[in-house]
Design a protein around this motif. Structure first.
Motif, short mmCIF file in Angstrom:
data_model
loop_
_atom_site.label_atom_id
_atom_site.label_comp_id
_atom_site.label_asym_id
_atom_site.label_seq_id
_atom_site.Cartn_x
_atom_site.Cartn_y
_atom_site.Cartn_z
N GLY A 154 0.78 -1.12 0.06
CA GLY A 154 -0.08 -0.10 -0.14
C GLY A 154 0.74 1.34 0.14
O GLY A 154 0.46 2.31 -0.79
N LEU A 155 1.94 1.18 0.68
CA LEU A 155 2.99 2.16 0.60
C LEU A 155 3.53 2.53 -0.68
O LEU A 155 4.12 3.55 -1.08
N TYR A 156 4.00 1.54 -1.28
CA TYR A 156 4.62 1.43 -2.46
C TYR A 156 3.68 2.05 -3.43
O TYR A 156 4.04 2.89 -4.46
N SER A 157 2.26 1.75 -3.38
CA SER A 157 1.22 2.25 -4.31
C SER A 157 0.91 3.72 -4.09
O SER A 157 0.49 4.36 -5.19
N GLY A 158 1.43 4.26 -3.04
CA GLY A 158 1.13 5.79 -2.83
C GLY A 158 2.44 6.48 -2.93
O GLY A 158 2.29 7.78 -2.61
N PHE A 159 3.49 5.81 -3.50
CA PHE A 159 4.83 6.70 -3.73
C PHE A 159 4.84 6.88 -5.20
O PHE A 159 4.70 8.10 -5.73
N VAL A 160 5.32 6.00 -6.02
CA VAL A 160 5.65 6.36 -7.41
C VAL A 160 4.42 6.69 -8.31
O VAL A 160 4.81 7.83 -9.15
N PRO A 161 3.11 6.10 -7.88
CA PRO A 161 2.19 6.73 -9.04
C PRO A 161 1.73 8.20 -8.76
O PRO A 161 1.50 8.73 -9.66
N ILE A 162 1.99 8.75 -7.60
CA ILE A 162 1.75 9.82 -7.36
C ILE A 162 2.58 10.95 -8.01
O ILE A 162 2.36 11.98 -8.75
N PHE A 163 3.94 10.61 -8.14
CA PHE A 163 4.99 11.43 -9.04
C PHE A 163 4.45 11.46 -10.41
O PHE A 163 4.79 12.43 -10.98
N ILE A 164 4.28 10.31 -10.92
CA ILE A 164 4.12 9.99 -12.46
C ILE A 164 2.76 10.79 -12.74
O ILE A 164 2.80 11.35 -13.74
N TYR A 165 1.74 10.64 -11.95
CA TYR A 165 0.37 11.45 -12.20
C TYR A 165 0.69 12.86 -12.21
O TYR A 165 0.07 13.58 -12.82
N ALA A 166 1.66 13.46 -11.21
CA ALA A 166 1.72 15.09 -11.18
C ALA A 166 2.34 15.39 -12.53
O ALA A 166 2.17 16.53 -12.89
N PHE A 219 13.16 -1.51 -9.00
CA PHE A 219 12.47 -1.68 -10.01
C PHE A 219 12.33 -3.14 -10.29
O PHE A 219 13.54 -4.08 -10.16
N SER A 220 11.26 -3.55 -11.03
CA SER A 220 11.14 -4.88 -11.39
C SER A 220 10.00 -5.10 -12.45
O SER A 220 8.65 -4.17 -12.37
N ILE A 221 9.99 -6.05 -13.44
CA ILE A 221 9.01 -6.05 -14.30
C ILE A 221 8.11 -7.26 -13.62
O ILE A 221 8.46 -8.14 -13.24
N PRO A 222 6.48 -6.83 -14.25
CA PRO A 222 5.78 -7.77 -13.62
C PRO A 222 5.67 -9.14 -14.01
O PRO A 222 6.36 -9.42 -15.22
N GLY A 237 3.88 2.70 -11.91
CA GLY A 237 3.84 1.92 -10.55
C GLY A 237 3.91 0.38 -10.47
O GLY A 237 4.40 -0.02 -9.49
N SER A 238 3.33 -0.31 -11.60
CA SER A 238 3.56 -1.72 -11.51
C SER A 238 5.06 -2.12 -11.67
O SER A 238 5.45 -3.21 -11.18
N PHE A 239 5.81 -1.18 -12.18
CA PHE A 239 7.10 -1.49 -12.28
C PHE A 239 8.02 -1.19 -10.91
O PHE A 239 9.41 -1.54 -10.68
N PHE A 240 7.38 -0.66 -9.83
CA PHE A 240 7.81 -0.38 -8.57
C PHE A 240 6.95 -0.91 -7.25
O PHE A 240 6.74 -0.45 -6.37
N SER A 241 6.15 -2.40 -7.89
CA SER A 241 5.61 -3.25 -6.89
C SER A 241 4.22 -2.55 -6.42
O SER A 241 3.97 -2.57 -5.13
#
Length: 724
Positions: free
Chosen positions: A145-157, A339-342, A397-401
Motif C-alpha cells: 500500500g505504501l509502494y502504491s502511494g509513492f511512485v504513481p503520485i509522482f508520475i500522475y503529477a 525496479f522490477s518487471i511484473p 507503478g507496476s514496475f515498482f511493486s
C-alpha cells in the motif's frame, strides 16, 4: 384536392402564398349574389423551406448556403481534427503530452507554494495510514500500500491534468483486487502479490488505450444509479470484511454478504473484547473528528488528522500495555521499492474482466471527481487525457511493486479544501510517503490491525449512499428500482455479477426508452401561433380534420414500429382537447413536427414511405414540419420528399396548419351550403374590418381579439391577418 400557389421575389427573400380553389368559388358565389366585382382570393403567407439539391450531392456548390457544411460526418470530423492540429503551437504539443507544463509555466510561488505545501502535507499524513489499511483490504502486506502511494503520485503529477486529484490506493479498487485474486491464489502466496502487480500493469495499459482512442464515452452507458448501488453494496461488504479485526477471529473472505455473515455467526464463541473495544473507540474518534472537520471550517484540519490520530493512539496503547489479544501489523521492510518487471503473465486472461471493471471505476469516479474539481477551480480538463494520465501512473507503478491505484474521493476533497492550487501538492504528498518508507517503517510494526480496520470502515461509511436511494424514490421510481437491483445483486451474488446485472438492466432501460420515444399531440395556444403538447397545456386547442404530432427522438429501426402504431392510434382515437375549425367527420391531414428528430435511418425512411402510401389509400395527406438539414437530406436522397411533395414540407407547424386548414374548409359540409357560404363571407368581411391586427403582432402572440363573438365562433378565428 389541389393547391394553387403563387410565388414572388422580394428583397427580404422569397414569399409564397397559398390559396385553395374553393376560396375563389366562395368569392364568386358571394359576389354574384351582391352584384359586385369579385375580390382577390384570401391568401396565406408562409416561410419557404429550402430543399437540398441531391443531384449535385458530393460536388462543390451542390447545396444551398444552409447545406454547405452537410458533408458526411466522418469527413467533417476529420476536417475539424486537422484544423485543430494545424492551430496547435509547439507549446500546445508539449502541454498535451506533459499537462504539468500548464501549471508550471504560470506558477506563482509567493501565492501558491504555501497552500500547496499545506495541502500536500495534510494529504500525505492522511495517505500513509490509509495506504496500509487498503493494502490489508486487498489481501496484501501493508508495504505494498505504501509502494502504491509513492511512485504513481509522482508520475500522475507529470502526466495527469487535474491539479487537485489525489491518487493512490482506494477501498473499492482494493476490494475488487481481493475479490478476483482470492479465487486464484492464497493471500500468503507470492503469486498473489505478483498478480496484484500484474493487474496494475493491465489496468494502466487499458486506461492508456481508452484515453488515446478517446473511448471514455463508452462508460456513459452505466447509469449513476448503478454506480451508487454498486458502491453502497461494496461498502457494506468492505465493512464486514474488516469485522475480523474487531471481533478477534478469522472469518471467510467473500464478496457475498451471506457467507460472511454465516462465518461471523459461526465463530462468535471466539469473540475477544480487547480488539472490539479498541477498534470501536478508534472508529468513534475518527468519525467525531471527521464530523467536526466538515461542520466547522476552523476545525477542518481534523478531517485529515483522523487516520493519523487512530494510528498514533493505537500504537501508543500497544507500546504501553502490550496486550496479547490485539494483533499487530508486524514487520514492514524499510526503504524504497526496487525496479522490477511484473510476472505471471499466464494469468492475464483471468484478470481481464477485473481490469475492465477497475478502469470503469477510474472513469466514473476519478475522472468525475477531477472534472468537478477543475470546474470549481476555473480550468478545463480533458477526460480522455486524464484517463491517459491515470494509465501511465499505473504502468510505472507496476514496475515498482504497486497494485492498481486511482483517484480517492476523500483525499481529493481534503486536498481541495486545504487550498491546493497545482500538482505540486501531489509531489509533496509523494515526498512524505518517501520519507515514511525511508525512516518510519520501524514504527509501523506496532500499529494494531483493528486501528487500520477502523480507518477502512470510516472511509467506506460515506460510500453507503442511502440519501441517493431516498432521492431516487422521491424523483424517479425507475432509477430507484435500478439502484435496488444493483445493490441487492451485488450483496448476494457478488461484485462482478452485480455490476453486470446493473449495467444490463440500465441498458435495457435505455433501449426501452429509445424504442418507445415520447410522442406528443400538439395544439395551438390561444392568441399565438405557438403549438405545444395538449397534455401539458390543456388550454391548447386543435383543429378538426388535422392531427399535429411531435416525435421527440431520433427515428430508427427500433422505434419506427412504435411510432407508426401511435400515429394510427391518434388517427382513430381523437384527443379530448378543444376542437376548432370547420366540422369534418374524420382526419384528412397528419402533420409531423420533426424539429426534435436529429437522425433518421434507412429502415425509418422505408417505413415512412409505407406510412405515406397507407395514408394515401385512405385519402390522408402527410405533411412534414421543420426537419433539420441532415434529416431533410436523408429524406431527399431516399425520394421521400418527391413522394410526399415538396409543397408539403414546411418551416413552421403554423404554416402547415394554415395550408391544411384551407383544404379542410372545402371538405366541411357547411361549405356546400350557398346560404352558409354567403353569410360566412360577409361575416368574415365584417370580422376583418373589426380586427386590424398586423401579422407581426399575431406572430408574437401579443394580439388580443377585439370581439368576443369572434372567439366564440371557432370557425371565424383568423390564422393570419389578411393585411400585410
Amino acid at each position: 384536392m389541389e393547391i394553387t400557389y403563387a410565388s414572388s421575389s422580394a428583397s427580404a427573400g422569397m414569399e409564397i402564398t397559398y390559396a385553395s380553389p374553393s376560396a375563389g368559388d366562395l368569392l364568386r358565389s358571394s359576389t354574384a349574389a351582391s352584384g359586385s366585382t369579385m375580390p382577390t382570393p384570401r391568401t396565406i403567407k408562409i416561410i419557404p423551406l429550402q430543399h437540398p439539391d441531391t443531384s449535385s450531392y458530393g460536388t462543390p456548390g451542390g447545396f444551398g448556403n444552409n447545406y454547405s457544411s452537410s458533408s458526411l460526418w466522418p469527413n467533417s470530423w476529420i476536417s475539424r481534427y486537422r484544423g485543430k492540429i494545424k492551430r496547435m503551437t509547439f507549446i500546445d504539443w508539449i502541454e498535451m503530452f506533459l499537462p504539468c507544463c500548464r501549471w508550471i509555466r504560470t506558477y506563482r510561488w509567493r501565492e501558491y507554494f504555501q497552500v500547496d505545501l499545506m495541502a500536500g502535507t495534510t494529504v500525505g499524513i492522511m495517505l500513509v495510514p490509509q495506504a496500509m489499511s487498503y493494502a490489508k483490504l486487498a489481501g496484501l502486506e501493508p508495504i505494498y500500500g505504501l509502494y502504491s502511494g509513492f511512485v504513481p503520485i509522482f508520475i500522475y503529477a507529470i502526466f495527469g491534468s487535474s491539479r487537485q486529484l489525489a491518487i493512490g490506493p482506494v477501498a473499492l479498487v482494493s476490494l475488487l483486487v481481493s475479490n478476483v485474486l482470492s479465487g486464484i491464489a492464497e493471500s500468503s502466496d507470492a503469486l498473489y502479490t505478483e498478480l496484484a502487480i500484474l493487474l496494475a500493469l493491465m489496468v494502466g495499459i487499458l486506461e492508456c488505450i481508452m484515453g488515446l482512442l478517446r473511448l471514455g464515452w463508452l462508460i456513459r452507458f452505466i447509469s449513476h444509479s448503478v454506480i451508487s448501488g454498486f458502491t453502497t453494496a461494496s461498502a457494506v461488504v468492505i465493512a464486514l470484511s474488516q469485522a475480523k479485526y474487531f471481533l478477534g477471529y478469522d472469518i471467510d473472505r467473500s464478496s457475498k454478504i451471506v457467507p460472511v455473515i454465516k462465518s461471523i455467526i459461526a465463530g462468535s464463541d471466539e469473540f475477544s473484547w480487547p480488539p472490539f473495544v479498541m477498534g470501536s473507540t478508534i472508529l468513534a474518534i475518527i468519525q467525531t473528528m471527521k464530523f467536526l472537520g466538515k461542520s466547522r471550517k476552523h476545525l477542518r484540519f481534523l478531517r485529515a488528522m483522523g487516520p493519523l490520530t487512530a494510528v498514533v493512539l493505537g500504537t501508543t496503547f500497544v507500546k504501553i500495555y502490550h496486550p496479547s489479544s490485539i494483533t499487530l501489523v508486524g514487520d514492514i521492510p524499510q526503504g524504497l521499492p526496487s525496479f522490477s518487471i511484473p510476472k505471471s503473465f499466464q494469468y492475464a486472461k483471468s484478470l481481464i474482466s477485473t481490469a475492465v471493471l477497475i478502469t470503469g471505476v477510474a472513469i466514473l469516479e476519478s475522472v468525475g471527481i477531477a472534472k468537478a474539481l477543475a470546474a470549481k477551480n476555473g480550468y478545463e480538463l480533458d477526460s480522455n487525457q486524464e484517463l491517459f494520465g491515470l494509465g501511465v501512473a499505473n504502468i510505472f507503478g507496476s514496475f515498482f511493486s504497486a497494485y492498481p491505484t486511482t483517484g480517492s474521493f476523500s483525499r481529493s476533497a481534503v486536498n481541495h479544501e486545504s487550498g491546493a492550487k497545482t500538482g505540486l501538492s501531489g509531489i509533496i504528498s509523494g515526498t512524505i510517503m518517501c520519507c515514511a518508507l525511508l525512516f518510519l517503517t520501524p514504527l509501523f510494526e506496532y500499529i494494531p490491525q483493528c486501528a487500520l480496520a477502523a480507518i477502512v470502515i470510516s472511509a467506506v461509511i460515506t460510500l453507503v449512499d442511502y440519501e441517493e436511494a431516498i432521492f431516487l424514490w422521491r424523483v424517479d421510481k425507475k432509477d430507484f428500482l435500478l439502484w435496488t437491483i444493483t445493490t441487492t445483486t451485488t450483496l448476494f451474488l457478488g461484485i462482478e455479477i452485480g455490476v453486470l446485472v446493473g449495467v444490463g438492466v440500465s441498458l435495457a432501460f435505455v433501449i426501452h426508452e429509445s424504442a418507445n420515444p415520447h410522442i406528443a399531440v400538439l395544439g395551438r395556444l390561444p392568441g399565438t401561433t405557438v403549438y405545444r403538447n395538449i397534455q401539458q397545456y390543456p388550454e391548447a386547442y386543435t383543429y378538426n380534420g388535422i392531427v399535429i404530432v411531435r416525435i421527440d427522438a431520433p427515428i430508427y429501426f427500433a422505434n419506427i414500429s412504435y411510432i407508426k402504431d401511435r400515429l394510427r392510434e391518434y388517427e382513430v382515437v381523437g384527443d379530448k382537447s378543444t376542437k376548432r375549425g370547420p366540422e369534418v367527420e374524420r382526419i384528412y391531414f397528419v402533420i409531423l413536427e420533426l424539429a426534435p428528430v436529429t437522425y433518421i435511418d434507412a429502415s425509418a425512411v422505408q417505413a415512412l414511405k409505407d406510412l405515406h402510401q397507407e395514408y394515401k389509400s385512405r385519402d390522408i395527406q402527410l405533411a412534414i414540419s421543420n426537419p433539420n438539414q441532415e434529416v431533410l437530406l436523408t429524406l431527399s436522397k431516399a425520394g421521400v420528399v418527391e413522394m410526399i411533395g415538396k409543397e408539403w414540407y414546411f418551416v413552421r407547424v403554423h404554416d402547415a396548419v394554415q395550408v391544411c386548414l384551407q383544404h379542410v374548409q372545402t371538405m366541411s359540409p357547411k361549405a356546400s351550403d350557398p346560404s352558409h357560404e354567403k353569410s360566412s363571407f360577409f361575416q368574415r368581411i365584417m370580422k376583418q374590418r373589426r380586427e386590424d391586427i398586423s401579422v407581426s403582432e399575431l406572430e408574437s402572440g401579443n394580439s388580443q381579439m377585439r370581439s368576443d363573438s369572434t372567439q366564440d365562433d371557432p370557425q371565424l378565428e383568423p390564422l393570419l391577418s389578411r393585411r400585410s
